[in-house]
Write a protein that holds these residues in place. Sequence first.
Motif, short mmCIF file in Angstrom:
data_model
loop_
_atom_site.label_atom_id
_atom_site.label_comp_id
_atom_site.label_asym_id
_atom_site.label_seq_id
_atom_site.Cartn_x
_atom_site.Cartn_y
_atom_site.Cartn_z
N MET A 13 -15.13 43.98 -28.82
CA MET A 13 -13.90 44.24 -29.56
C MET A 13 -13.50 43.02 -30.38
O MET A 13 -13.08 43.13 -31.54
CB MET A 13 -12.77 44.61 -28.59
CG MET A 13 -11.49 45.06 -29.26
SD MET A 13 -11.67 46.63 -30.12
CE MET A 13 -10.52 46.39 -31.49
N LEU A 14 -13.67 41.84 -29.80
CA LEU A 14 -13.34 40.60 -30.50
C LEU A 14 -14.28 40.40 -31.69
O LEU A 14 -13.84 39.99 -32.77
CB LEU A 14 -13.43 39.42 -29.54
CG LEU A 14 -12.92 38.08 -30.04
CD1 LEU A 14 -11.47 38.17 -30.48
CD2 LEU A 14 -13.09 37.01 -28.97
N LYS A 15 -15.57 40.72 -31.51
CA LYS A 15 -16.51 40.62 -32.62
C LYS A 15 -16.15 41.59 -33.74
O LYS A 15 -16.27 41.26 -34.93
CB LYS A 15 -17.93 40.90 -32.12
CG LYS A 15 -18.52 39.79 -31.26
CD LYS A 15 -19.94 40.14 -30.85
CE LYS A 15 -20.55 39.04 -30.00
NZ LYS A 15 -21.93 39.38 -29.56
N LEU A 16 -15.71 42.79 -33.38
CA LEU A 16 -15.31 43.77 -34.38
C LEU A 16 -14.11 43.28 -35.16
O LEU A 16 -14.07 43.38 -36.40
CB LEU A 16 -14.99 45.11 -33.70
CG LEU A 16 -14.48 46.23 -34.62
CD1 LEU A 16 -15.54 46.60 -35.66
CD2 LEU A 16 -14.09 47.45 -33.80
N ASP A 17 -13.10 42.74 -34.47
CA ASP A 17 -11.91 42.22 -35.15
C ASP A 17 -12.28 41.05 -36.07
O ASP A 17 -11.75 40.92 -37.18
CB ASP A 17 -10.87 41.77 -34.13
CG ASP A 17 -10.08 42.94 -33.57
OD1 ASP A 17 -10.11 44.02 -34.18
OD2 ASP A 17 -9.44 42.78 -32.51
#
Length: 262
Positions: A13-17
């Motif tokens: 999720m952090l990589k997506l953001d």
Amino acid sequence: MNQTFNFHRFGLMLKLDLAEKGKNNLGTAALLVGVLLFLMLPVTTSNTYKGLFEGLHYIALFMILFLGSSLYTSSVFTSYASPATGMAALMIPASTIEKFLSALLLNLLFIIPLLLLYLELHYSTLNYANSKLPAGSYKYHPLQNDLIQYICYSYALIQGSIFLGSIYFTKASYIKSAASAIGVYVVVGILQITLANMMTGNFDKVVTFPLTGWQLWNFGKDFKYFQVSYPDTFQPYLYIFPALVLLSLWFITYLRLKEKEI
């Protein structure tokens, strides 16, 4: 959808953001850093005291305090503002807590270094400028520790207010969040000034801000100045209270995001 926390999903999720917002955040950071350098470095070029250069540091402080803390934060949850982008955000296979922590962490990773950079530039450039001034001449005055403390409180509480507003308001969230935060600050400030006047009598001038002591003046033949500070035993609460308010704003934001996810 699984609502438990998983470190692997959180990392994804952090990589997506980062992929979606990282480029814009870096561009905004570069712009703010450039403006900071433009406003704060001129003081190092002069061998005499110039009030204009010192004033530029306060302009930079105003910019970083409001834009640095709120500009990034205002767009954290804007994807939930419209049905099209909101549906895409809802369909991301991550729990609410993972989405919340990812957005919060990414936001803090950008806004905290900006404040630290301002403080480092402020002290280093003024100290360097003072070292170039002739002995006995008027010196530049860095911000006092109590003011730095108040700036950090304000920076954090502005972030929390705008963070909540970005998910709470669906339209014009930045304007509504800023107006609400300013309104609360003004009301609290008026109440504190009123309380100071009621408890101290008729002083010609009373200056106080939320979470600070009182400064009192009497003008005329018998000039008097008083400074009323909080007792030492009360000081720990001045650290705890803003932290509790910030955590409350974050928690309410999480609950609001959870409502959106349902």
